[in-house]
Design a protein around this motif. Structure first.
Motif, PDB file in Angstrom:
ATOM      1  N   MET A 244       0.846  -1.174   0.000  1.00 45.60           N
ATOM      2  CA  MET A 244       0.000   0.000   0.000  1.00 45.60           C
ATOM      3  C   MET A 244       0.893   1.239   0.000  1.00 45.60           C
ATOM      4  SD  MET A 244      -3.058   0.833   2.561  1.00 45.60           S
ATOM      5  CE  MET A 244      -3.275   2.470   3.128  1.00 45.60           C
ATOM      6  N   THR A 245       0.547   2.227  -0.779  1.00 46.99           N
ATOM      7  CA  THR A 245       1.329   3.449  -0.884  1.00 46.99           C
ATOM      8  C   THR A 245       0.850   4.467   0.136  1.00 46.99           C
ATOM      9  OG1 THR A 245       1.646   3.073  -3.234  1.00 46.99           O
ATOM     10  CG2 THR A 245       2.063   5.284  -2.429  1.00 46.99           C
ATOM     11  N   LYS A 246       1.811   5.039   0.812  1.00 45.34           N
ATOM     12  CA  LYS A 246       1.526   6.062   1.819  1.00 45.34           C
ATOM     13  C   LYS A 246       2.098   7.386   1.316  1.00 45.34           C
ATOM     14  CE  LYS A 246       2.742   6.857   6.686  1.00 45.34           C
ATOM     15  NZ  LYS A 246       3.374   6.197   7.844  1.00 45.34           N
ATOM     16  N   HIS A 247       1.385   8.482   1.509  1.00 48.73           N
ATOM     17  CA  HIS A 247       1.854   9.804   1.109  1.00 48.73           C
ATOM     18  C   HIS A 247       2.233  10.597   2.361  1.00 48.73           C
ATOM     19  CE1 HIS A 247      -0.158   8.523  -2.517  1.00 48.73           C
ATOM     20  NE2 HIS A 247       0.438   9.514  -3.161  1.00 48.73           N
ATOM     21  N   VAL A 248       3.420  11.217   2.316  1.00 50.83           N
ATOM     22  CA  VAL A 248       3.927  11.981   3.460  1.00 50.83           C
ATOM     23  C   VAL A 248       4.495  13.297   2.943  1.00 50.83           C
ATOM     24  CG1 VAL A 248       5.605  12.009   5.352  1.00 50.83           C
ATOM     25  CG2 VAL A 248       4.498   9.857   4.709  1.00 50.83           C
ATOM     26  N   ALA A 249       4.136  14.380   3.583  1.00 51.88           N
ATOM     27  CA  ALA A 249       4.692  15.693   3.221  1.00 51.88           C
ATOM     28  C   ALA A 249       6.188  15.710   3.541  1.00 51.88           C
ATOM     29  CB  ALA A 249       3.978  16.798   3.987  1.00 51.88           C
ATOM     30  N   ILE A 250       6.950  16.381   2.697  1.00 51.34           N
ATOM     31  CA  ILE A 250       8.402  16.439   2.898  1.00 51.34           C
ATOM     32  C   ILE A 250       8.751  17.003   4.267  1.00 51.34           C
ATOM     33  CG2 ILE A 250      10.478  17.674   2.151  1.00 51.34           C
ATOM     34  CD1 ILE A 250       9.747  17.097  -0.680  1.00 51.34           C
ATOM     35  N   THR A 251       8.020  17.997   4.719  1.00 53.15           N
ATOM     36  CA  THR A 251       8.323  18.579   6.035  1.00 53.15           C
ATOM     37  C   THR A 251       8.157  17.541   7.140  1.00 53.15           C
ATOM     38  OG1 THR A 251       6.052  19.415   6.103  1.00 53.15           O
ATOM     39  CG2 THR A 251       7.771  20.956   5.387  1.00 53.15           C
ATOM     40  N   ASP A 252       7.147  16.678   7.018  1.00 50.96           N
ATOM     41  CA  ASP A 252       6.977  15.600   7.998  1.00 50.96           C
ATOM     42  C   ASP A 252       8.053  14.539   7.827  1.00 50.96           C
ATOM     43  OD1 ASP A 252       4.705  16.835   9.011  1.00 50.96           O
ATOM     44  OD2 ASP A 252       3.347  15.710   7.698  1.00 50.96           O
ATOM     45  N   ALA A 253       8.412  14.252   6.587  1.00 50.62           N
ATOM     46  CA  ALA A 253       9.431  13.236   6.321  1.00 50.62           C
ATOM     47  C   ALA A 253      10.778  13.638   6.925  1.00 50.62           C
ATOM     48  CB  ALA A 253       9.570  13.012   4.818  1.00 50.62           C
ATOM     49  N   GLU A 254      11.105  14.917   6.860  1.00 46.68           N
ATOM     50  CA  GLU A 254      12.370  15.387   7.438  1.00 46.68           C
ATOM     51  C   GLU A 254      12.443  15.065   8.926  1.00 46.68           C
ATOM     52  OE1 GLU A 254      13.500  19.223   4.661  1.00 46.68           O
ATOM     53  OE2 GLU A 254      12.184  19.530   6.392  1.00 46.68           O
ATOM     54  N   ALA A 255      11.343  15.226   9.605  1.00 48.54           N
ATOM     55  CA  ALA A 255      11.313  15.004  11.048  1.00 48.54           C
ATOM     56  C   ALA A 255      11.259  13.523  11.414  1.00 48.54           C
ATOM     57  CB  ALA A 255      10.112  15.727  11.657  1.00 48.54           C
ATOM     58  N   HIS A 256      10.801  12.668  10.470  1.00 49.90           N
ATOM     59  CA  HIS A 256      10.582  11.254  10.796  1.00 49.90           C
ATOM     60  C   HIS A 256      11.267  10.311   9.812  1.00 49.90           C
ATOM     61  CE1 HIS A 256       7.599  12.571  13.686  1.00 49.90           C
ATOM     62  NE2 HIS A 256       7.082  13.340  12.738  1.00 49.90           N
ATOM     63  N   LEU A 257      12.371  10.759   9.225  1.00 52.18           N
ATOM     64  CA  LEU A 257      13.011   9.961   8.178  1.00 52.18           C
ATOM     65  C   LEU A 257      13.400   8.568   8.664  1.00 52.18           C
ATOM     66  CD1 LEU A 257      13.938   9.796   5.276  1.00 52.18           C
ATOM     67  CD2 LEU A 257      16.123  10.761   5.978  1.00 52.18           C
ATOM     68  N   ASN A 258      14.007   8.461   9.832  1.00 52.15           N
ATOM     69  CA  ASN A 258      14.416   7.139  10.333  1.00 52.15           C
ATOM     70  C   ASN A 258      13.221   6.200  10.454  1.00 52.15           C
ATOM     71  OD1 ASN A 258      17.137   7.699  10.484  1.00 52.15           O
ATOM     72  ND2 ASN A 258      17.039   8.371  12.612  1.00 52.15           N
ATOM     73  N   ASP A 259      12.104   6.698  10.956  1.00 49.09           N
ATOM     74  CA  ASP A 259      10.904   5.876  11.098  1.00 49.09           C
ATOM     75  C   ASP A 259      10.350   5.464   9.738  1.00 49.09           C
ATOM     76  OD1 ASP A 259      11.024   6.111  13.877  1.00 49.09           O
ATOM     77  OD2 ASP A 259       9.734   7.895  13.880  1.00 49.09           O
ATOM     78  N   LEU A 260      10.370   6.389   8.778  1.00 49.09           N
ATOM     79  CA  LEU A 260       9.855   6.078   7.449  1.00 49.09           C
ATOM     80  C   LEU A 260      10.714   5.030   6.749  1.00 49.09           C
ATOM     81  CD1 LEU A 260       8.900   9.680   6.259  1.00 49.09           C
ATOM     82  CD2 LEU A 260       7.340   7.847   6.972  1.00 49.09           C
ATOM     83  N   VAL A 261      12.020   5.163   6.890  1.00 52.11           N
ATOM     84  CA  VAL A 261      12.922   4.177   6.286  1.00 52.11           C
ATOM     85  C   VAL A 261      12.707   2.813   6.930  1.00 52.11           C
ATOM     86  CG1 VAL A 261      15.342   3.503   5.988  1.00 52.11           C
ATOM     87  CG2 VAL A 261      14.632   5.856   5.510  1.00 52.11           C
ATOM     88  N   ALA A 262      12.567   2.781   8.239  1.00 52.41           N
ATOM     89  CA  ALA A 262      12.308   1.515   8.937  1.00 52.41           C
ATOM     90  C   ALA A 262      11.001   0.891   8.457  1.00 52.41           C
ATOM     91  CB  ALA A 262      12.279   1.742  10.445  1.00 52.41           C
ATOM     92  N   GLU A 263       9.995   1.712   8.229  1.00 49.62           N
ATOM     93  CA  GLU A 263       8.708   1.217   7.743  1.00 49.62           C
ATOM     94  C   GLU A 263       8.839   0.594   6.355  1.00 49.62           C
ATOM     95  OE1 GLU A 263       4.329   3.039   6.564  1.00 49.62           O
ATOM     96  OE2 GLU A 263       5.550   4.106   8.050  1.00 49.62           O
ATOM     97  N   VAL A 264       9.563   1.279   5.474  1.00 50.49           N
ATOM     98  CA  VAL A 264       9.773   0.762   4.125  1.00 50.49           C
ATOM     99  C   VAL A 264      10.559  -0.548   4.181  1.00 50.49           C
ATOM    100  CG1 VAL A 264      10.966   1.202   1.933  1.00 50.49           C
ATOM    101  CG2 VAL A 264       9.582   2.993   2.972  1.00 50.49           C
ATOM    102  N   GLU A 265      11.583  -0.590   5.032  1.00 52.09           N
ATOM    103  CA  GLU A 265      12.382  -1.807   5.160  1.00 52.09           C
ATOM    104  C   GLU A 265      11.546  -2.988   5.638  1.00 52.09           C
ATOM    105  OE1 GLU A 265      16.940  -0.656   6.246  1.00 52.09           O
ATOM    106  OE2 GLU A 265      15.439  -0.312   7.807  1.00 52.09           O
ATOM    107  N   SER A 266      10.697  -2.745   6.614  1.00 50.59           N
ATOM    108  CA  SER A 266       9.955  -3.850   7.217  1.00 50.59           C
ATOM    109  C   SER A 266       8.747  -4.287   6.395  1.00 50.59           C
ATOM    110  CB  SER A 266       9.512  -3.483   8.633  1.00 50.59           C
ATOM    111  OG  SER A 266       8.568  -2.438   8.605  1.00 50.59           O
TER     112      SER A 266
END
Length: 90
Positions: A1-23
């Motif tokens: 499933m594709t999730k959309h995230v604003a860049i400003t939010d991604a900057e603050a949560h990059l580690n979590d987003l990468v972990a989500e993609v990995e898992s």
């Protein structure tokens, strides 16, 4: 499933987003003002093993490219053709 995230939010949560993609392997689309601008994807493991059939196919393709280059008077060397092929993989 594709999730959309604003860049400003991604900057603050990059580690979590990468972990989500990995898992999960799910794609995350980064947006700016609601418009997609980039994607986070899990990197697929590439097999270093190349079969003899794949090697032969690549050699045949390189020969065909050399013949086309000769007909078009491009003057491309084997090394140049290999570089062009490699550029297309990135």
């Amino acid at each position: 499933m594709t999730k959309h995230v604003a860049i400003t939010d991604a900057e603050a949560h990059l580690n979590d987003l990468v972990a989500e993609v990995e898992s999960t392997g799910d794609e995350i689309v980064l947006t700016r003002n609601g418009a997609p601008v980039a994607r986070l994807l899990r990197a697929e493991a590439r097999s270093a093993e190349v079969s003899p059939e794949q090697i032969e196919q690549r050699r045949a393709a390189a020969s065909k490219l050399q013949e086309i280059a000769r007909r078009l008077n491009v003057g491309a060397t084997h090394g140049e053709i290999k570089e062009w092929i490699d550029e297309g993989r990135h």
